[in-house]
Design an enzyme around this catalytic site. Sequence first.
Site, PDB file in Angstrom:
ATOM      1  N   GLN A   1       0.829  -1.204   0.000  1.00 48.49           N
ATOM      2  CA  GLN A   1       0.000   0.000   0.000  1.00 48.49           C
ATOM      3  C   GLN A   1       0.867   1.260   0.000  1.00 48.49           C
ATOM      4  O   GLN A   1       1.897   1.305   0.665  1.00 48.49           O
ATOM      5  CB  GLN A   1      -0.908  -0.006   1.222  1.00 48.49           C
TER       6      GLN A   1
ATOM      7  N   SER B   1       3.993  -6.229   3.023  1.00 51.04           N
ATOM      8  CA  SER B   1       2.622  -6.247   3.541  1.00 51.04           C
ATOM      9  C   SER B   1       1.681  -6.944   2.549  1.00 51.04           C
ATOM     10  O   SER B   1       1.831  -8.129   2.301  1.00 51.04           O
ATOM     11  CB  SER B   1       2.155  -4.825   3.883  1.00 51.04           C
ATOM     12  N   LEU B   2       0.734  -6.226   1.935  1.00 50.70           N
ATOM     13  CA  LEU B   2      -0.172  -6.895   0.986  1.00 50.70           C
ATOM     14  C   LEU B   2       0.609  -7.518  -0.168  1.00 50.70           C
ATOM     15  O   LEU B   2       0.151  -8.475  -0.801  1.00 50.70           O
ATOM     16  CB  LEU B   2      -1.229  -5.927   0.455  1.00 50.70           C
TER      17      LEU B   2
ATOM     18  N   HIS C   1      -0.571  -2.386  11.034  1.00 46.60           N
ATOM     19  CA  HIS C   1       0.568  -3.113  11.593  1.00 46.60           C
ATOM     20  C   HIS C   1       0.927  -2.700  13.023  1.00 46.60           C
ATOM     21  O   HIS C   1       2.090  -2.475  13.345  1.00 46.60           O
ATOM     22  CB  HIS C   1       1.784  -3.000  10.665  1.00 46.60           C
TER      23      HIS C   1
ATOM     24  N   GLN D   1       0.757 -11.057  10.553  1.00 47.36           N
ATOM     25  CA  GLN D   1       1.280  -9.897   9.810  1.00 47.36           C
ATOM     26  C   GLN D   1       0.398  -8.660   9.976  1.00 47.36           C
ATOM     27  O   GLN D   1       0.895  -7.535   9.996  1.00 47.36           O
ATOM     28  CB  GLN D   1       1.401 -10.269   8.323  1.00 47.36           C
TER      29      GLN D   1
END
Length: 311
Positions: A9, A93-94, A199, A248
């Site tokens: 992101q 992340s993603l 997060h 995560q």
Amino acid sequence: MKALLFPGQGSQVVGMGSEFYKNFDLVKKIFKEADEKLNFSISKIILEGPTEELTLTKNTQPGILTVSYSIFKVMKEEFGLNFKNFKYFAGHSLGEYSALVSANSLTFLDALHLLHERGKAMQNAVPVGKGSMLAILGLKIDEVNEILKNQKGICEVANDNAEGQVIISGEKRSVEIVTETLKEKKVKCIPLNVSAPFHCSLMKSAAKSMKEKIDNTIFKNPEFEIINNVTAVEVRDANEIKKLLVDQIFSTVKWRESILKMHKEGIENFIEVGPGKALIGMVKRTIKEKKVNCFSINSITDIKNLVDEFK
């Protein structure tokens, strides 16, 4: 040796992937499948916007996956790039979902569904305006942790992105107090324009709601070593991958450690696949050695140059 990196992101921009969409039927098919799976036109949001729609977390996450996976498929199927000599796949992340899809651990459509749900869960975990995130530039992770140690309320390291680039996340007031401390120390810090404090432990409710969805999705052992965000080491077991994807959501993204791990294991070529060049910038900040090569792939020309490089 080579590693493939997938962005997260913040890399989104209206029109991302449009060159690939216009030139390859394969990409049109992927975008169409995404629209059908999500029951709305994610492709229109990706290609035409508006920006406000694309930056909604529930759209950003499947949108970046769709573009990253499309570029990967073009590299593989239209340009015949052989990934067998790549040692690691990793995503921020993603982006870890993009890495897992590209490594045949998870189907594109399942990942798309999970990311749309993940985006909604993360968005809904904290009321709007109650949390915030801050980028801290120029301090090492230990120095940031020292500042956070005596902090009241929730304020945690969300992303250890690169040498001298740390993101903190938490309750709005707690982050504001840290901001004041940093300004007194003349440390550069930038508030992030995000919809929720990602997060950090405020995301535990999102992780709880995603656990069942992830557990009920079929994962296979990936065909490549995946460097995961939570531990910054390789993982190849499907069940372990599922657990780490849940963790995560509320854990620090250990991206700097992931870069150092890959480099220590002999990676000299880092190739970022997807919108933007954020991850390559993080590699360059973290590894100063000249023998490391970085490539950012988000145009047809970029792929042609890469093919020439590795002929």
